[in-house]
Design a protein around this motif. Sequence first.
Motif, mmCIF file in Angstrom:
data_model
loop_
_atom_site.group_PDB
_atom_site.id
_atom_site.type_symbol
_atom_site.label_atom_id
_atom_site.label_comp_id
_atom_site.label_asym_id
_atom_site.label_seq_id
_atom_site.Cartn_x
_atom_site.Cartn_y
_atom_site.Cartn_z
ATOM 1 N N LYS A 134 -29.752 -48.087 6.982
ATOM 2 C CA LYS A 134 -29.932 -49.197 6.044
ATOM 3 C C LYS A 134 -29.685 -48.691 4.615
ATOM 4 C CE LYS A 134 -33.188 -52.737 4.722
ATOM 5 N NZ LYS A 134 -34.591 -52.885 4.414
ATOM 6 N N SER A 135 -30.314 -47.545 4.286
ATOM 7 C CA SER A 135 -30.157 -46.976 2.936
ATOM 8 C C SER A 135 -28.697 -46.618 2.688
ATOM 9 C CB SER A 135 -31.008 -45.711 2.775
ATOM 10 O OG SER A 135 -32.301 -45.981 3.118
ATOM 11 N N TYR A 136 -28.085 -46.082 3.725
ATOM 12 C CA TYR A 136 -26.680 -45.679 3.592
ATOM 13 C C TYR A 136 -25.801 -46.897 3.308
ATOM 14 C CZ TYR A 136 -22.337 -43.225 4.777
ATOM 15 O OH TYR A 136 -21.084 -42.670 4.736
ATOM 16 N N GLY A 137 -26.116 -47.991 4.021
ATOM 17 C CA GLY A 137 -25.370 -49.242 3.829
ATOM 18 C C GLY A 137 -25.515 -49.751 2.397
ATOM 19 N N GLU A 138 -26.786 -49.675 1.897
ATOM 20 C CA GLU A 138 -27.035 -50.134 0.519
ATOM 21 C C GLU A 138 -26.260 -49.284 -0.483
ATOM 22 O OE1 GLU A 138 -31.528 -51.799 1.425
ATOM 23 O OE2 GLU A 138 -31.259 -49.998 0.188
ATOM 24 N N LEU A 139 -26.285 -47.980 -0.208
ATOM 25 C CA LEU A 139 -25.576 -47.042 -1.099
ATOM 26 C C LEU A 139 -24.078 -47.322 -1.089
ATOM 27 C CD1 LEU A 139 -26.608 -44.605 -2.760
ATOM 28 C CD2 LEU A 139 -25.790 -43.143 -0.931
ATOM 29 N N GLU A 140 -23.580 -47.610 0.106
ATOM 30 C CA GLU A 140 -22.142 -47.908 0.250
ATOM 31 C C GLU A 140 -21.771 -49.164 -0.537
ATOM 32 O OE1 GLU A 140 -19.643 -46.558 4.155
ATOM 33 O OE2 GLU A 140 -20.987 -48.234 4.364
ATOM 34 N N GLU A 141 -22.695 -50.146 -0.491
ATOM 35 C CA GLU A 141 -22.476 -51.399 -1.214
ATOM 36 C C GLU A 141 -22.396 -51.126 -2.714
ATOM 37 O OE1 GLU A 141 -25.047 -55.237 -1.054
ATOM 38 O OE2 GLU A 141 -24.569 -54.565 0.990
ATOM 39 N N LYS A 142 -23.357 -50.309 -3.185
ATOM 40 C CA LYS A 142 -23.373 -49.976 -4.617
ATOM 41 C C LYS A 142 -22.118 -49.192 -4.992
ATOM 42 C CE LYS A 142 -28.333 -50.046 -5.203
ATOM 43 N NZ LYS A 142 -29.554 -49.261 -5.148
ATOM 44 N N TYR A 143 -21.707 -48.335 -4.077
ATOM 45 C CA TYR A 143 -20.509 -47.521 -4.308
ATOM 46 C C TYR A 143 -19.281 -48.433 -4.432
ATOM 47 C CZ TYR A 143 -17.034 -43.885 -3.353
ATOM 48 O OH TYR A 143 -15.965 -43.041 -3.425
ATOM 49 N N THR A 144 -19.234 -49.454 -3.575
ATOM 50 C CA THR A 144 -18.116 -50.414 -3.623
ATOM 51 C C THR A 144 -18.104 -51.126 -4.975
ATOM 52 O OG1 THR A 144 -18.540 -50.743 -1.286
ATOM 53 C CG2 THR A 144 -16.978 -52.244 -2.283
ATOM 54 N N LEU A 146 -19.276 -49.970 -7.724
ATOM 55 C CA LEU A 146 -18.869 -48.978 -8.723
ATOM 56 C C LEU A 146 -17.344 -48.834 -8.739
ATOM 57 C CD1 LEU A 146 -20.149 -46.875 -10.685
ATOM 58 C CD2 LEU A 146 -19.907 -45.213 -8.869
ATOM 59 N N ILE A 147 -16.772 -48.777 -7.544
ATOM 60 C CA ILE A 147 -15.307 -48.665 -7.426
ATOM 61 C C ILE A 147 -14.636 -49.873 -8.080
ATOM 62 C CG2 ILE A 147 -13.395 -48.718 -5.720
ATOM 63 C CD1 ILE A 147 -14.674 -46.018 -5.719
ATOM 64 N N LYS A 148 -15.261 -51.037 -7.880
ATOM 65 C CA LYS A 148 -14.716 -52.279 -8.445
ATOM 66 C C LYS A 148 -14.731 -52.196 -9.973
ATOM 67 C CE LYS A 148 -15.301 -57.219 -7.821
ATOM 68 N NZ LYS A 148 -16.289 -58.236 -7.465
ATOM 69 N N ILE A 149 -15.850 -51.735 -10.511
ATOM 70 C CA ILE A 149 -15.980 -51.631 -11.972
ATOM 71 C C ILE A 149 -14.949 -50.638 -12.513
ATOM 72 C CG2 ILE A 149 -17.521 -50.871 -13.841
ATOM 73 C CD1 ILE A 149 -19.857 -51.902 -11.965
ATOM 74 N N ILE A 150 -14.818 -49.503 -11.783
ATOM 75 C CA ILE A 150 -13.847 -48.490 -12.226
ATOM 76 C C ILE A 150 -12.435 -49.063 -12.162
ATOM 77 C CG2 ILE A 150 -12.808 -46.250 -11.618
ATOM 78 C CD1 ILE A 150 -15.667 -45.457 -10.626
ATOM 79 N N GLY A 151 -12.153 -49.825 -11.084
ATOM 80 C CA GLY A 151 -10.829 -50.417 -10.904
ATOM 81 C C GLY A 151 -10.431 -51.341 -12.038
ATOM 82 N N GLU A 152 -11.451 -51.938 -12.672
ATOM 83 C CA GLU A 152 -11.154 -52.869 -13.770
ATOM 84 C C GLU A 152 -10.844 -52.144 -15.078
ATOM 85 O OE1 GLU A 152 -14.645 -55.243 -13.595
ATOM 86 O OE2 GLU A 152 -13.947 -56.351 -11.830
ATOM 87 N N MET A 157 -10.016 -45.184 -14.467
ATOM 88 C CA MET A 157 -9.312 -45.043 -13.190
ATOM 89 C C MET A 157 -8.369 -43.833 -13.226
ATOM 90 S SD MET A 157 -8.967 -46.949 -10.387
ATOM 91 C CE MET A 157 -7.851 -47.249 -9.059
ATOM 92 N N LYS A 158 -7.596 -43.754 -14.321
ATOM 93 C CA LYS A 158 -6.616 -42.675 -14.454
ATOM 94 C C LYS A 158 -7.334 -41.313 -14.520
ATOM 95 C CE LYS A 158 -2.620 -41.232 -17.170
ATOM 96 N NZ LYS A 158 -3.041 -39.838 -17.226
#
Lengths: 174, 350
Positions: A134-144, A146-152, A157-158
């Motif tokens: 469950k914790s891992y899933g939550e962490l993965e969600e937060k990571y996603t 974060l990736i989205k924010i970085i992608g913007e 990103m570079k």
Amino acid sequence: MNLERILNILRRSKPVFRSAGDIEEKVMERIFSMEERKEPKQGIIDFLFGWVYIGWLRKSLIAASLGLVVVFVYQQSVILKRINDLNRQAVFIDNQIITQSSNSPDDFLYRLAGSRFSPWNTMISDREIKQMMKSYGELEEKYTDLIKIIGENPEVMKYLDDKLTERNKKRFKL
Amino acid sequence: MKIKPLKIVVSLILVMVTSCNEPETVITNIVHPDGSVTRKLEMRSLLDNDFRISDIQVPFDSTWSVRDSVEINDNGDTIWVKRAEKLFTDVNEINRDYLTDSSANNEIRRRAEFRKRFKWFNTEYRFAEIIERTMEHGYPVADFLNEEELKWFYTPENIAIGKLTGADSIKFRALSDSVDVKSDKWMYKSLVAEWIAKLMELAAEKPGVDEAVGKLKQNEDFIVSLVIADEESFDSLWLNDIILREIIGEENTLLLRADADSAAKITGEYVLKRFLPYRVIIRMPGEIIGTNGFIDSARILLWPTNSNFFLTEPYVMYAESKTVNKWAWIVSGIFLLFVLAGVILWIIKR
């Protein structure tokens, strides 16, 4: 005068040895006990390392040691080479592509800990594993997220891309 | 109909490679240090939960523990999942199941191998799942594809699709086209070679067969080039015996015509064996030191399967690993220190 007479008598009359063997034994005992008192560990060392005075045994043990070192170096270098080759030949692909989305606890643990985890020999309870999943899933969600924010943000990103490329090059010795 | 089935055979093989609406199946072999293997089966279907035993790709019976479930994927679709598990005491037990195989792939010969080697400092393990070749006289695909093309050839379908539609798609499409053309040639040439070999077997006792078959063998590339260039013309030329007459002569054509037909039929049947693809995952004890599979970041090893992979050569999916024998390291260390101390003592006392 009297004194000279007495001395002459004493010089002529030699002591009588009634038990010469006993005396010899006592003397020898004292000598041995003196030696023992001097170096108590000497015996153990002689026992352990007595082989060094036997030429063929000394040479054999040295040869065996050298052989062991050679085998060790050879084996480790072969394994290291094979692991390096594996890193070069292997195609590292995304986890999701390879195994779909297996939800079993032991698959999850294996993914997390790799071969260090033995599914048939674990002390972790199912409840704990599920909590961790469950914790891992939550962490993965937060990571996603974060990736989205970085992608913007193209600059961030570079920067991250450069860093990751550098790290991967080092990792795979490219 | 003589060699006309050749085209049909190749088309069917290509159709068989791409599975349609079959459940996606993953077979996981968890290899234990003592040689026992836990096999896990995971079948996922979007259509229904009717998993028939005849659809399962590996030998399966009532001794497996089964768990069915329903899951929702990322797209919100319902997926029916069948999970089954069985502990095999050794590979012989797996091989016994393969010998009495009644699964969907029972026409294909398969086996498993396990080897454990004690090497004092380490113990090395090797586990392999092998699918035997279906053709006996075909050519290795490596003779037709270069290293990069071979990698593409063995790439799992979903990864290939991802690459064809992702970044650098132009490069991958060119690579894919090149592999398609070359693998077609490989398949045709292998089929022709197999047909010639079967013809040789069937007509072995007929006079002059060696010379005729020798001529056919010499003209293998010529026959393949005719098929590739224009299949309709080839069919017409073949039906009228023009190709055979051109290569082996009028007399031999009359002598071998019936055998040539039978050989073509046998080759077709021999090659067109039913095979439902699946994926194989192997988990080894200790650290992986060698494999020919795909590896993900968690060091999970995966192999796709399809009927092309074992057409002319056995498809060997192997993994090698090692575990460290800590006790051997300790014993060796103590021994080395002991000898070193003895030698130092000897030097001092000399």
